[in-house]
Design a protein around this motif. Structure first.
Motif, PDB file in Angstrom:
ATOM      1  N   ARG A  91       3.786  -0.623   5.119  1.00 28.05           N
ATOM      2  CA  ARG A  91       5.164  -0.654   5.352  1.00 28.05           C
ATOM      3  C   ARG A  91       5.578  -0.653   6.874  1.00 28.05           C
TER       4      ARG A  91
ATOM      5  N   ILE B  52       3.957  -9.585  -0.680  1.00 28.18           N
ATOM      6  CA  ILE B  52       2.953  -9.210  -1.641  1.00 28.18           C
ATOM      7  C   ILE B  52       3.422  -7.543  -2.245  1.00 28.18           C
TER       8      ILE B  52
ATOM      9  N   LEU C 252      -1.886  -6.487  -4.536  1.00 25.52           N
ATOM     10  CA  LEU C 252      -2.557  -5.962  -3.491  1.00 25.52           C
ATOM     11  C   LEU C 252      -2.575  -6.936  -2.261  1.00 25.52           C
ATOM     12  N   VAL C 253      -2.602  -6.323  -1.122  1.00 25.84           N
ATOM     13  CA  VAL C 253      -2.770  -7.050  -0.032  1.00 25.84           C
ATOM     14  C   VAL C 253      -4.352  -7.416   0.174  1.00 25.84           C
TER      15      VAL C 253
ATOM     16  N   GLY D  28      -4.533   6.068  -1.038  1.00 26.50           N
ATOM     17  CA  GLY D  28      -4.219   4.501  -1.417  1.00 26.50           C
ATOM     18  C   GLY D  28      -5.461   3.636  -0.633  1.00 26.50           C
ATOM     19  N   PHE D  29      -6.437   4.223  -0.166  1.00 28.78           N
ATOM     20  CA  PHE D  29      -7.665   3.283  -0.014  1.00 28.78           C
ATOM     21  C   PHE D  29      -8.881   3.826  -0.342  1.00 28.78           C
TER      22      PHE D  29
ATOM     23  N   ARG E   5      -8.932   0.330  -3.015  1.00 23.46           N
ATOM     24  CA  ARG E   5      -8.143   0.035  -3.959  1.00 23.46           C
ATOM     25  C   ARG E   5      -8.783  -0.974  -4.991  1.00 23.46           C
TER      26      ARG E   5
ATOM     27  N   GLN F 217     -13.430  -2.952  -1.277  1.00 20.87           N
ATOM     28  CA  GLN F 217     -12.810  -2.220  -0.464  1.00 20.87           C
ATOM     29  C   GLN F 217     -13.857  -0.809  -0.309  1.00 20.87           C
TER      30      GLN F 217
HETATM   31  P1  AMP Z   1       1.339   2.753  -2.028  1.00 21.50           P
HETATM   32  O1  AMP Z   1       2.428   3.159  -1.144  1.00 21.50           O
HETATM   33  O2  AMP Z   1       0.102   3.219  -1.785  1.00 21.50           O
HETATM   34  O3  AMP Z   1       1.897   2.592  -3.418  1.00 21.50           O
HETATM   35  O4  AMP Z   1       1.176   1.178  -1.630  1.00 21.50           O
HETATM   36  C1  AMP Z   1       2.372   0.280  -1.542  1.00 21.50           C
HETATM   37  C2  AMP Z   1       1.712  -1.213  -1.698  1.00 21.50           C
HETATM   38  O5  AMP Z   1       1.035  -1.577  -0.540  1.00 21.50           O
HETATM   39  C3  AMP Z   1       0.779  -1.486  -2.628  1.00 21.50           C
HETATM   40  O6  AMP Z   1       1.489  -1.716  -3.891  1.00 21.50           O
HETATM   41  C4  AMP Z   1       0.005  -2.691  -2.292  1.00 21.50           C
HETATM   42  O7  AMP Z   1       0.768  -3.807  -2.101  1.00 21.50           O
HETATM   43  C5  AMP Z   1      -0.134  -2.242  -0.785  1.00 21.50           C
HETATM   44  N1  AMP Z   1      -1.270  -1.779  -0.552  1.00 21.50           N
HETATM   45  C6  AMP Z   1      -1.505  -0.305  -0.250  1.00 21.50           C
HETATM   46  N2  AMP Z   1      -2.820  -0.035  -0.134  1.00 21.50           N
HETATM   47  C7  AMP Z   1      -3.441  -1.132  -0.472  1.00 21.50           C
HETATM   48  C8  AMP Z   1      -5.011  -1.099  -0.327  1.00 21.50           C
HETATM   49  N3  AMP Z   1      -5.895  -0.415  -0.296  1.00 21.50           N
HETATM   50  N4  AMP Z   1      -5.165  -2.543  -0.657  1.00 21.50           N
HETATM   51  C9  AMP Z   1      -4.470  -3.518  -1.059  1.00 21.50           C
HETATM   52  N5  AMP Z   1      -3.074  -3.576  -0.857  1.00 21.50           N
HETATM   53  C10 AMP Z   1      -2.501  -2.032  -0.681  1.00 21.50           C
END
Ligand code: AMP
Length: 209
Positions: A36, A52, A58-59, A85-86, A88, A92
């Motif tokens: 973000r 994305i 997912l990125v 969040g990692f 995912r 990774q």
């Molecule tokens: P979150 O705030 O953790 O729900 O993440 C929001 C968005 O960021 C996700 O829906 C993905 O688009 C991206 N994102 C966050 N973490 C990852 C990750 N580990 N791998 C890929 N995309 C990610």
């Protein structure tokens, strides 16, 4: 202590991470928050990531792994960190194994119906990242910093469904990947109820070190 928080979007990883971070004095690394921040500066990468994220996909792994690698090399991570969040994807997870050794993987469990309800009523502070639920706040402003709360684009109903599918297909296989060192906690009660057993577990881990 190096900790991974695993769980579907909206399962309460962020709330749990904040509590662990405060008590154990290690930074919360939320890849969602890192992305973000990238989206905020209007760069080619920012525009790609924005698209994305808005779709709930997912990125790419290469981009994500590079960003995490850089972040965990920063000085505030020398005593550990909480990855929120990692990883995912299994790719990774495999990449992370090569970068560092993780002490604990905590799986936050919540039924999908409850997740959908919680995400639909979630509001976020765009400035300090605090999370609120429309059922339990009285004002449209953040009680911590005063900014106007927003609903994240990816918390809209059509995107939530896709994010949960992405979790099932790409992230849930990590439960198997980490099966030998997984600590499970249910987040179906209050944040304090979720945190209590986790805190005891982490204290026991710390005592063994
Ligand atoms: P979150 O705030 O953790 O729900 O993440 C929001 C968005 O960021 C996700 O829906 C993905 O688009 C991206 N994102 C966050 N973490 C990852 C990750 N580990 N791998 C890929 N995309 C990610």
């Amino acid at each position: 202590m190096k900790i991974i928080l695993l769980g579907a979007p909206g399962s309460g990883k962020g709330t749990l991470a904040k509590k662990i971070s405060k008590d154990f004095d290690i930074p919360q690394i939320s890849t969602g928050d890192l992305f973000r921040a990238i989206v905020k500066d209007d760069s080619p990468l920012g525009r790609q990531v924005k698209e994305i994220m808005e779709s709930g996909s997912l990125v790419p792994d290469e981009v994500t792994i590079e960003i995490v690698k850089k972040r965990i090399n920063e000085s505030d991570c020398k005593n550990g960190f909480i990855l929120d969040g990692f990883p995912r994807t299994v790719a990774q997870g495999e990449a992370l194994e090569k970068i560092t050794q993780i002490d604990s993987v905590i799986l936050v469990e919540l039924p999908f119906e409850t997740i959908i309800e919680r995400l639909s009523s979630r509001r976020t502070c765009p400035d300090c990242g605090e999370i609120f639920n429309t059922n339990d706040y009285a004002s449209a402003n953040c009680s911590k910093c005063g900014a106007t709360l927003i609903q994240r684009d990816d918390d809209k109903p059509e995107t939530i469904k896709h994010r949960l599918e992405v979790y099932e297909n790409n992230t849930a296989p990590l439960i198997n990947f980490y099966s030998a060192r997984l600590y499970k906690v249910s987040s179906d009660k209050t944040p304090e109820d979720t945190y209590r057993p986790v805190k005891t577990f982490l204290e026991s881990l710390e005592a063994k070190k």
